[in-house]
Design an enzyme around this catalytic site. Structure first.
Site, mmCIF file in Angstrom:
data_model
loop_
_atom_site.group_PDB
_atom_site.id
_atom_site.type_symbol
_atom_site.label_atom_id
_atom_site.label_comp_id
_atom_site.label_asym_id
_atom_site.label_seq_id
_atom_site.Cartn_x
_atom_site.Cartn_y
_atom_site.Cartn_z
ATOM 1 N N ALA A 51 3.165 0.502 -0.883
ATOM 2 C CA ALA A 51 1.790 0.356 -0.407
ATOM 3 C C ALA A 51 1.433 -1.085 -0.069
ATOM 4 C CB ALA A 51 0.822 0.888 -1.465
ATOM 5 N N GLY A 54 0.327 -6.872 2.994
ATOM 6 C CA GLY A 54 0.129 -8.178 3.613
ATOM 7 C C GLY A 54 1.324 -9.083 3.794
ATOM 8 N N GLY A 55 2.079 -9.389 2.725
ATOM 9 C CA GLY A 55 3.148 -10.346 2.911
ATOM 10 C C GLY A 55 3.828 -10.769 1.627
ATOM 11 N N PHE A 120 -2.441 -16.697 3.472
ATOM 12 C CA PHE A 120 -2.875 -15.817 2.401
ATOM 13 C C PHE A 120 -3.781 -16.625 1.488
ATOM 14 C CE2 PHE A 120 -1.535 -11.582 0.788
ATOM 15 C CZ PHE A 120 -1.115 -11.043 1.985
ATOM 16 N N GLN A 234 -6.490 -8.744 -12.138
ATOM 17 C CA GLN A 234 -6.984 -9.218 -10.850
ATOM 18 C C GLN A 234 -7.789 -8.153 -10.100
ATOM 19 O OE1 GLN A 234 -4.207 -10.170 -7.332
ATOM 20 N NE2 GLN A 234 -5.052 -12.136 -7.951
ATOM 21 N N HIS A 236 -9.147 -7.268 -6.458
ATOM 22 C CA HIS A 236 -8.942 -7.645 -5.060
ATOM 23 C C HIS A 236 -10.302 -7.537 -4.376
ATOM 24 C CE1 HIS A 236 -7.521 -7.820 -0.991
ATOM 25 N NE2 HIS A 236 -6.280 -8.009 -1.399
ATOM 26 N N LEU A 246 -6.806 -0.375 -0.340
ATOM 27 C CA LEU A 246 -6.753 -1.809 -0.064
ATOM 28 C C LEU A 246 -6.919 -2.124 1.420
ATOM 29 C CD1 LEU A 246 -6.013 -4.579 -1.459
ATOM 30 C CD2 LEU A 246 -3.808 -4.267 -0.381
ATOM 31 N N GLU A 249 -5.410 -8.699 2.408
ATOM 32 C CA GLU A 249 -5.813 -10.087 2.606
ATOM 33 C C GLU A 249 -5.295 -10.604 3.941
ATOM 34 O OE1 GLU A 249 -6.010 -12.190 -1.094
ATOM 35 O OE2 GLU A 249 -4.598 -13.649 -0.288
ATOM 36 N N ARG A 289 -8.452 -14.826 -4.957
ATOM 37 C CA ARG A 289 -9.083 -13.524 -5.157
ATOM 38 C C ARG A 289 -10.123 -13.519 -6.270
ATOM 39 N NH1 ARG A 289 -3.583 -9.952 -4.343
ATOM 40 N NH2 ARG A 289 -3.502 -10.392 -2.127
ATOM 41 N N HIS A 357 -6.630 -4.582 -9.002
ATOM 42 C CA HIS A 357 -5.497 -4.603 -8.088
ATOM 43 C C HIS A 357 -4.178 -4.908 -8.796
ATOM 44 C CE1 HIS A 357 -3.492 -5.128 -4.275
ATOM 45 N NE2 HIS A 357 -3.225 -6.396 -4.501
ATOM 46 N N GLU A 381 5.966 -6.285 -11.749
ATOM 47 C CA GLU A 381 4.591 -6.396 -12.238
ATOM 48 C C GLU A 381 4.479 -6.109 -13.730
ATOM 49 O OE1 GLU A 381 1.657 -4.718 -9.600
ATOM 50 O OE2 GLU A 381 0.090 -4.912 -11.123
ATOM 51 N N ARG A 392 -2.990 -14.481 -9.932
ATOM 52 C CA ARG A 392 -1.850 -14.454 -9.007
ATOM 53 C C ARG A 392 -2.312 -14.709 -7.584
ATOM 54 N NH1 ARG A 392 0.475 -10.314 -5.378
ATOM 55 N NH2 ARG A 392 -1.332 -9.039 -5.865
ATOM 56 N N LEU A 393 -1.560 -15.504 -6.851
ATOM 57 C CA LEU A 393 -1.858 -15.654 -5.430
ATOM 58 C C LEU A 393 -1.242 -14.498 -4.671
ATOM 59 C CD1 LEU A 393 -1.463 -19.432 -4.581
ATOM 60 C CD2 LEU A 393 -3.472 -18.164 -5.345
HETATM 61 C C1 LIG Z 1 -2.142 -1.545 -2.287
HETATM 62 C C2 LIG Z 1 -1.360 -2.736 -2.742
HETATM 63 C C3 LIG Z 1 -1.010 -3.722 -1.845
HETATM 64 C C4 LIG Z 1 -0.289 -4.829 -2.272
HETATM 65 N N1 LIG Z 1 0.037 -5.797 -1.359
HETATM 66 C C5 LIG Z 1 0.777 -6.846 -1.757
HETATM 67 C C6 LIG Z 1 1.183 -7.843 -0.820
HETATM 68 O O1 LIG Z 1 0.908 -7.769 0.379
HETATM 69 N N2 LIG Z 1 1.907 -8.893 -1.280
HETATM 70 C C7 LIG Z 1 2.263 -9.013 -2.588
HETATM 71 O O2 LIG Z 1 2.934 -9.975 -2.946
HETATM 72 N N3 LIG Z 1 1.902 -8.072 -3.486
HETATM 73 C C8 LIG Z 1 1.177 -7.002 -3.103
HETATM 74 N N4 LIG Z 1 0.808 -6.058 -4.029
HETATM 75 C C9 LIG Z 1 1.354 -6.144 -5.380
HETATM 76 C C10 LIG Z 1 2.798 -5.671 -5.363
HETATM 77 O O3 LIG Z 1 2.975 -4.721 -4.350
HETATM 78 C C11 LIG Z 1 3.200 -5.050 -6.693
HETATM 79 O O4 LIG Z 1 2.935 -5.969 -7.725
HETATM 80 C C12 LIG Z 1 4.678 -4.737 -6.697
HETATM 81 O O5 LIG Z 1 5.037 -3.974 -5.565
HETATM 82 C C13 LIG Z 1 5.106 -4.006 -7.956
HETATM 83 O O6 LIG Z 1 6.472 -3.704 -7.835
HETATM 84 P P1 LIG Z 1 7.310 -3.200 -9.072
HETATM 85 O O7 LIG Z 1 8.711 -2.997 -8.590
HETATM 86 O O8 LIG Z 1 7.085 -4.069 -10.235
HETATM 87 O O9 LIG Z 1 6.652 -1.790 -9.436
HETATM 88 P P2 LIG Z 1 6.334 -0.493 -8.555
HETATM 89 O O10 LIG Z 1 6.626 -0.659 -7.121
HETATM 90 O O11 LIG Z 1 4.977 -0.071 -8.966
HETATM 91 O O12 LIG Z 1 7.390 0.554 -9.100
HETATM 92 C C14 LIG Z 1 7.359 1.031 -10.428
HETATM 93 C C15 LIG Z 1 8.498 1.993 -10.609
HETATM 94 O O13 LIG Z 1 8.580 2.347 -11.980
HETATM 95 C C16 LIG Z 1 8.723 3.737 -12.105
HETATM 96 N N5 LIG Z 1 8.123 4.133 -13.387
HETATM 97 C C17 LIG Z 1 6.957 3.731 -13.920
HETATM 98 N N6 LIG Z 1 6.757 4.336 -15.107
HETATM 99 C C18 LIG Z 1 7.832 5.131 -15.317
HETATM 100 C C19 LIG Z 1 8.207 6.018 -16.349
HETATM 101 N N7 LIG Z 1 7.432 6.236 -17.410
HETATM 102 N N8 LIG Z 1 9.379 6.688 -16.208
HETATM 103 C C20 LIG Z 1 10.167 6.507 -15.129
HETATM 104 N N9 LIG Z 1 9.853 5.686 -14.126
HETATM 105 C C21 LIG Z 1 8.700 5.001 -14.228
HETATM 106 C C22 LIG Z 1 8.009 4.315 -10.905
HETATM 107 O O14 LIG Z 1 8.525 5.584 -10.587
HETATM 108 C C23 LIG Z 1 8.346 3.287 -9.825
HETATM 109 O O15 LIG Z 1 9.582 3.591 -9.233
HETATM 110 C C24 LIG Z 1 0.094 -4.944 -3.615
HETATM 111 C C25 LIG Z 1 -0.250 -3.951 -4.516
HETATM 112 C C26 LIG Z 1 -1.000 -2.869 -4.090
HETATM 113 C C27 LIG Z 1 -1.396 -1.847 -5.112
#
Ligand SMILES: Cc1cc2nc3c(=O)[nH]c(=O)nc-3n(C[C@H](O)[C@H](O)[C@H](O)COP(=O)(O)OP(=O)(O)OC[C@H]3O[C@@H](n4cnc5c(N)ncnc54)[C@H](O)[C@@H]3O)c2cc1C
Length: 590
Positions: A51, A54-55, A120, A234, A236, A246, A249, A289, A357, A381, A392-393
């Site tokens: 999802a 932005g970047g 950004f 945070q 947004h 969302l 940004e 933000r 966010h 995250e 966070r930026l």
């Molecule tokens: C709408 C949106 C837009 C964003 N845009 C930006 C942006 O432009 N730039 C930027 O830097 N950041 C952005 N962010 C933040 C960034 O996208 C996230 O912080 C980041 O993608 C998180 O990645 P992740 O791999 O840590 O977790 P996620 O991508 O959330 O993946 C979590 C994984 O864990 C698995 N999981 C969770 N719990 C369990 C469980 N109990 N059992 C088994 N599997 C589990 C899920 O199935 C999933 O595969 C955005 C966030 C959002 C919500």
């Protein structure tokens, strides 16, 4: 009792988002013989990373520098960043972006073929790599495709991880439930990487996918790991009222402006302007933000917002960018605005308001991704590496997934080779003990409805641990969360008691995790009697207090009456804390 299915491997990666995939690839690259189980409750491409719009940050232009990225990140984080980790982060981002390019990521380019980077919030120059406004989709797709090349990575899609298996202070596997059958599976391994994403769903109004409920943090916490800096949540500033969808940004990075009910660019009234002319904007809409979300709150209090059916909003105006540019750079936003807000951004401003966010805090790790529990690693995250500090930026998170996903994958692979394995009897006992309460939850005939409990959690968090906080509100929130925990102990009454694809059962387990995470947020916030970054108080503690609070918060599990809070030092290498000033406020960044 029938024997539980067991999968023996060298490394379990929980999570198929950007961080989990990057970690699995790094581990498999380092040691092709390694058996890596990639366990995810949804198919990887449905992870929340998809999802991101932005970047992703990484120094690319000749007039930019690693120092610039470092300073913006540390300033944006209100000096609560661990500066040694930030140094490593900024130094490695760009190589990761290039690596992704080589794996097939279609970064947007300039006419002469060079990479395009956009502004950004809080970044003083154009530094955010993007793929139109579908950056997360393209990054995740690239990582997913790449992961398919490694036979050592075995995927377990739609397996829900319920608990870590921990013996004698060391992790030795995870207990998961196959979602389709509800049958337990014990994954055994001497190393586990948690890459489970954030916990935005602790709040009602948020931008996060429904699966972002905090289990990774809760699992680690349940086994004694103190969560770090959980008070920093945070908001947004630009999301659609009601749905929280969302509006990136990137819109403001392209030159979009925010106006109030009177058509005024109100951010100039909050020390964030006036702006310098495009293309070198100074703050205003490109302020950080936390500051923009707080400005919305004041505008709303003063009655200068517009009313929509889903609550008050301000206006994000893109019209002056012109149709061609809007459609080229922001195609998804255009579609989202048309479909979900009923406005065409080419001719009408988009109504927007803040929503939760991102969780800055999480499982504390060192720069290699190692958590303070033998064999446990975390990335993305759910982790708190120390790079985001108090705020966070934008675009630093996607970059973080790559830099620290890789680091955690490599360190976990190394650990897996040297750590000793547990005896079969121990593993079976641990898995059985972990399963029992989950089955109990399914069979329980008493208790309250899940929707009622969840509604209560959202109410408590929005009221007491919102954009602005105060002592009385936080006291009440801590008390109310404890009462909710008591009610939860009385049981959740599920309608569906079957094992087969029982999403109600999974949602109940997610809720248990969310409540645990929420308590760490409220207790950490109450103990931080100052204002810093995203944690802002409107009581006697409305100023930053470096004397007492230039420290990280650790929320230890405690003895059942709530988390126990400890404060520990922040690592400062070369940037001495000073006033965090933007735009018209004078010195400082952005
Ligand atoms: C709408 C949106 C837009 C964003 N845009 C930006 C942006 O432009 N730039 C930027 O830097 N950041 C952005 N962010 C933040 C960034 O996208 C996230 O912080 C980041 O993608 C998180 O990645 P992740 O791999 O840590 O977790 P996620 O991508 O959330 O993946 C979590 C994984 O864990 C698995 N999981 C969770 N719990 C369990 C469980 N109990 N059992 C088994 N599997 C589990 C899920 O199935 C999933 O595969 C955005 C966030 C959002 C919500």
């Amino acid at each position: 009792m029938q024997a539980m299915e067991q999968v023996d491997c060298d490394l379990v990666v929980v999570g198929g988002g950007g961080a989990g995939l990057r970690a699995a690839i790094a581990a498999a690259e380092q040691d092709p013989g390694l058996r890596v189980a990639l366990v995810s409750k949804v198919v990887p491409m449905r992870s929340h990373t998809v999802a991101a719009e932005g970047g992703a940050a990484g120094v690319a232009r000749e007039d930019d520098s690693l120092d610039g990225h470092f300073n913006d990140t540390v300033t944006g984080g209100d000096w609560l960043c661990d500066q040694d980790v930030v140094e490593r982060f900024v130094a490695e981002c760009t190589a990761e972006m290039v690596q992704l390019e080589q794996w097939g990521c279609p970064w947007s380019r300039q006419e002469d073929g060079r990479i395009h980077v956009r502004f950004f919030g809080g970044m003083t120059t154009q530094r955010s790599w993007y793929a139109a406004d579908k950056t997360g989709f393209h990054m995740l797709h690239t990582l997913f495709q790449t992961s398919l090349r490694y036979p050592g990575i075995q995927r377990y899609d739609e397996y829900f991880c319920a608990d870590l298996l921990v013996d004698d202070g060391a992790v030795c596997g995870v207990l998961a439930l196959e979602i389709a059958s509800g049958e337990p599976v014990c994954f055994t391994a001497p190393a586990v990487v948690l890459a489970t994403g954030g916990a935005g769903r602790v709040y009602g109004q948020n931008t996060n996918a429904g699966i972002v409920t905090g289990e990774g943090m809760a699992m680690a916490h349940a086994h004694g790991v103190a969560l770090r800096d959980m008070e920093f949540v945070q908001w947004h500033p630009t999301t659609l009222p009601g749905s929280g969808i969302l509006i990136t940004e990137g819109c403001r990075g392209e030159g979009g402006v925010l106006t109030n009910r009177d058509g005024r660019r109100y951010l100039q009234d909050y020390g964030l302007g006036p702006t310098e002319p495009w293309p070198r904007p100074k703050a205003m809409e490109l302020g950080p933000r936390d500051r923009l979300s707080q400005a919305f709150w004041y505008e709303d209090q003063a009655g200068r917002t517009i009313a929509t059916a889903q609550g008050s909003a301000v206006q994000l105006d893109l019209r002056h960018l012109g149709e061609a540019r809007i459609l080229e750079r922001l195609p998804m936003i255009t579609e989202v605005a048309r479909r979900y807000a009923g406005v065409d951004p080419v001719c009408t401003p988009i109504p927007v308001r803040p929503a939760v966010h991102y969780t800055m805090g999480g499982i504390p790790t060192d720069a290699r991704g190692a958590a303070p529990l033998d064999g446990l690693f975390a990335a993305g995250e759910c982790a708190s590496t120390g790079i985001h500090g108090a705020n966070r930026l934008g675009s630093n998170s996607l970059a973080e997934l790559l830099v620290f996903g890789r680091a955690a994958g490599q360190a976990a692979a190394e650990h897996a080779r040297s750590a000793k394995r547990r005896r079969q009897g121990v593993l079976e006992r641990l898995a059985g003990e972990a399963l029992a309460p989950r089955l109990e939850l399914l069979r329980n005939e008493r208790g309250e409805r899940l929707a009622v409990l969840r509604g209560e959690l959202h109410r408590i968090m929005e009221q007491g641990v919102g954009i602005f906080r105060n002592e009385q509100g936080l006291d009440e929130a801590c008390r109310a969360l404890a009462a909710l925990r008591e009610r939860l102990a009385g049981g959740i009454r599920l309608d569906d008691r079957s094992r087969t694809y029982n999403t109600e059962w999974l949602t109940a387990m997610e809720f248990q995790a969310s409540l645990q995470v929420a308590e760490t947020m409220a207790w950490s916030a109450r103990a931080r009697r100052e204002s810093r970054g995203a944690h802002v108080r409107n009581d006697a503690y409305d100023q930053r207090d470096d004397e007492r609070f230039l420290v990280h918060t650790l929320a230890h599990p405690g003895d059942g009456s709530g988390p126990v809070i400890e404060h520990v030092p922040v690592t400062i290498t070369r940037s001495t804390p000073r006033r965090r000033a933007y735009g018209a406020e004078g010195e400082g960044s952005a």
